[in-house]
Design an enzyme around this catalytic site. Sequence first.
Site, PDB file in Angstrom:
ATOM      1  N   CYS A   2       0.874  -1.178   0.000  1.00  0.00           N
ATOM      2  CA  CYS A   2       0.000   0.000   0.000  1.00  0.00           C
ATOM      3  C   CYS A   2       0.905   1.219   0.000  1.00  0.00           C
ATOM      4  O   CYS A   2       2.062   1.137   0.394  1.00  0.00           O
ATOM      5  CB  CYS A   2      -0.805   0.106   1.280  1.00  0.00           C
ATOM      6  SG  CYS A   2      -1.903  -1.264   1.585  1.00  0.00           S
ATOM      7  N   ARG A  16      -4.600   7.050   0.118  1.00  0.00           N
ATOM      8  CA  ARG A  16      -3.767   5.852   0.032  1.00  0.00           C
ATOM      9  C   ARG A  16      -4.217   4.985  -1.134  1.00  0.00           C
ATOM     10  O   ARG A  16      -5.331   5.108  -1.620  1.00  0.00           O
ATOM     11  CB  ARG A  16      -3.888   5.083   1.336  1.00  0.00           C
ATOM     12  CG  ARG A  16      -5.306   4.532   1.635  1.00  0.00           C
ATOM     13  CD  ARG A  16      -5.466   3.050   1.349  1.00  0.00           C
ATOM     14  NE  ARG A  16      -4.531   2.166   1.949  1.00  0.00           N
ATOM     15  CZ  ARG A  16      -4.596   1.731   3.218  1.00  0.00           C
ATOM     16  NH1 ARG A  16      -5.584   2.100   3.994  1.00  0.00           N
ATOM     17  NH2 ARG A  16      -3.692   0.900   3.668  1.00  0.00           N
ATOM     18  N   ASN A  79       0.238  -2.275   5.754  1.00  0.00           N
ATOM     19  CA  ASN A  79       0.898  -3.495   6.200  1.00  0.00           C
ATOM     20  C   ASN A  79       2.325  -3.225   6.668  1.00  0.00           C
ATOM     21  O   ASN A  79       3.061  -2.430   6.063  1.00  0.00           O
ATOM     22  CB  ASN A  79       0.944  -4.514   5.060  1.00  0.00           C
ATOM     23  CG  ASN A  79      -0.143  -5.561   5.208  1.00  0.00           C
ATOM     24  OD1 ASN A  79      -0.997  -5.457   6.089  1.00  0.00           O
ATOM     25  ND2 ASN A  79      -0.109  -6.571   4.357  1.00  0.00           N
TER      26      ASN A  79
HETATM   27  C1  6SB Z   1      -4.636  -5.921   3.710  1.00  0.00           C
HETATM   28  C2  6SB Z   1      -4.520  -4.448   4.058  1.00  0.00           C
HETATM   29  C3  6SB Z   1      -3.092  -4.012   3.855  1.00  0.00           C
HETATM   30  C4  6SB Z   1      -2.730  -4.067   2.399  1.00  0.00           C
HETATM   31  C5  6SB Z   1      -1.262  -4.048   2.271  1.00  0.00           C
HETATM   32  O1  6SB Z   1      -0.530  -3.271   2.861  1.00  0.00           O
HETATM   33  N1  6SB Z   1      -0.791  -4.994   1.444  1.00  0.00           N
HETATM   34  C6  6SB Z   1       0.625  -5.129   1.215  1.00  0.00           C
HETATM   35  C7  6SB Z   1       1.083  -6.512   1.432  1.00  0.00           C
HETATM   36  S1  6SB Z   1       2.747  -6.457   1.914  1.00  0.00           S
HETATM   37  O2  6SB Z   1       3.041  -5.231   2.645  1.00  0.00           O
HETATM   38  O3  6SB Z   1       3.529  -6.562   0.687  1.00  0.00           O
HETATM   39  O4  6SB Z   1       2.944  -7.594   2.803  1.00  0.00           O
HETATM   40  C8  6SB Z   1      -4.898  -4.122   5.509  1.00  0.00           C
HETATM   41  C9  6SB Z   1      -4.906  -2.594   5.735  1.00  0.00           C
HETATM   42  C10 6SB Z   1      -5.962  -2.322   6.818  1.00  0.00           C
HETATM   43  C11 6SB Z   1      -6.353  -3.719   7.293  1.00  0.00           C
HETATM   44  C12 6SB Z   1      -7.690  -3.892   8.041  1.00  0.00           C
HETATM   45  C13 6SB Z   1      -7.697  -2.985   9.283  1.00  0.00           C
HETATM   46  C14 6SB Z   1      -8.973  -3.181  10.111  1.00  0.00           C
HETATM   47  C15 6SB Z   1      -9.142  -4.650  10.523  1.00  0.00           C
HETATM   48  C16 6SB Z   1      -8.128  -5.059  11.569  1.00  0.00           C
HETATM   49  C17 6SB Z   1      -8.366  -6.490  12.045  1.00  0.00           C
HETATM   50  O5  6SB Z   1      -7.378  -6.815  12.961  1.00  0.00           O
HETATM   51  C18 6SB Z   1      -8.266  -7.439  10.846  1.00  0.00           C
HETATM   52  C19 6SB Z   1      -9.242  -7.068   9.775  1.00  0.00           C
HETATM   53  C20 6SB Z   1      -9.130  -5.607   9.301  1.00  0.00           C
HETATM   54  C21 6SB Z   1     -10.399  -5.354   8.458  1.00  0.00           C
HETATM   55  C22 6SB Z   1      -7.839  -5.344   8.472  1.00  0.00           C
HETATM   56  C23 6SB Z   1      -7.775  -6.258   7.214  1.00  0.00           C
HETATM   57  C24 6SB Z   1      -6.457  -6.028   6.412  1.00  0.00           C
HETATM   58  O6  6SB Z   1      -5.353  -6.458   7.178  1.00  0.00           O
HETATM   59  C25 6SB Z   1      -6.282  -4.545   6.031  1.00  0.00           C
HETATM   60  C26 6SB Z   1      -7.379  -4.208   5.011  1.00  0.00           C
END
Ligand code: 6SB
Length: 325
Positions: A2, A16, A79
Amino acid sequence: MCTAATYKTKDFYFGRTLDYEFSYGDQIVITPRNYSFHFRHVGDMKNHYAIIGMAHVAENYPLYYDAMNEKGVAMAGLNFVGNAVYSEVQPDMENIAQFEFIPWILSQCASLAEVRKLLNRINIVNTPFSEQLPLAQLHWIIADENESITVESMSDGLHIYDNPVGVLTNNPPFPQQMFQLNNYMYLSPKQPKNTFGGNLALDAYSRGMGGLGLPGDLSSSSRFVRVAFTKVNAISGESEEESVSQFFHILGSVDQQRGCCEVTDGKYEITLYTSCCNVIKGIYYYNTYENHQISAVDMHAENLESNKLICYPVIQGERINYQNK
Ligand SMILES: C[C@H](CCC(=O)NCCS(=O)(=O)O)[C@H]1CC[C@H]2[C@@H]3CC[C@@H]4C[C@H](O)CC[C@]4(C)[C@H]3C[C@H](O)[C@]12C
């Protein structure tokens, strides 16, 4: 992966990209002032500032990914896998679960100065939302129109960094991301001068050569440099349309196309959505991978005195503007 960024013209913009291989099922969610927030370890908050952002709603609770409040503070979780470590509950601290962090800050802070005060007493704890929604390993960018900070909860404690460039991606930790910008201080939007030496007749044969060496790949540290360079050099008019348009172009520099980042066999990370908050006016703009048109939800068009979440679905599907039929 992200990427988050801030941008200032007449108003202040924050947004974002959310890059992932699947969606959790998100909506644009407005939490009005009288929605009662239940915090697991610090009790209920019956009234607070109104909040708008992208969230997954579970058990009538807004699990925000990125949001702003009506006072001009915005925040996003990105993340931070392998580095995020949350604490156990401790006495004499404000124990806030990781998924409560955005609501906790945005419900009561009207400026970054107030955010910093709250952060002095906070302990971000490892209480999961539910079995189905376990802890997410995140770090955060928080901003108002005057400054930005990055918050990282790690094995050695809670770090709060000034974020002078106003951008955040994923790993490595923020100080390392900032440090690598040193390697790129030669980059320029201007054409390069020949300083190669040896009296060679070298020529700037193409436009854009001042940026040669700007990393173009999708890794987190490359996106950090690329979006930072784009943001600090971006120029636009001051109007709402020009500012919002330019903001989407800034984050467009780190857009992820399906097929270029394989996360497991046959699964590809893509930019699921891009958001742009006008943090001053409380308008949440977004577009998605499948819908490039910018849609918007204005929090001030709602009854912010309500006690119920107000949700709008994310509009999907390209809408093509045929000009001759
Ligand atoms: C997946 C996303 C990050 C995307 C990212 O950065 N991808 C890079 C991969 S990498 O960096 O290459 O590894 C993140 C960002 C915000 C997150 C939500 C936050 C609220 C809630 C917290 C709870 O505890 C669990 C469920 C919950 C809905 C979360 C789901 C998921 O985790 C979300 C969507």
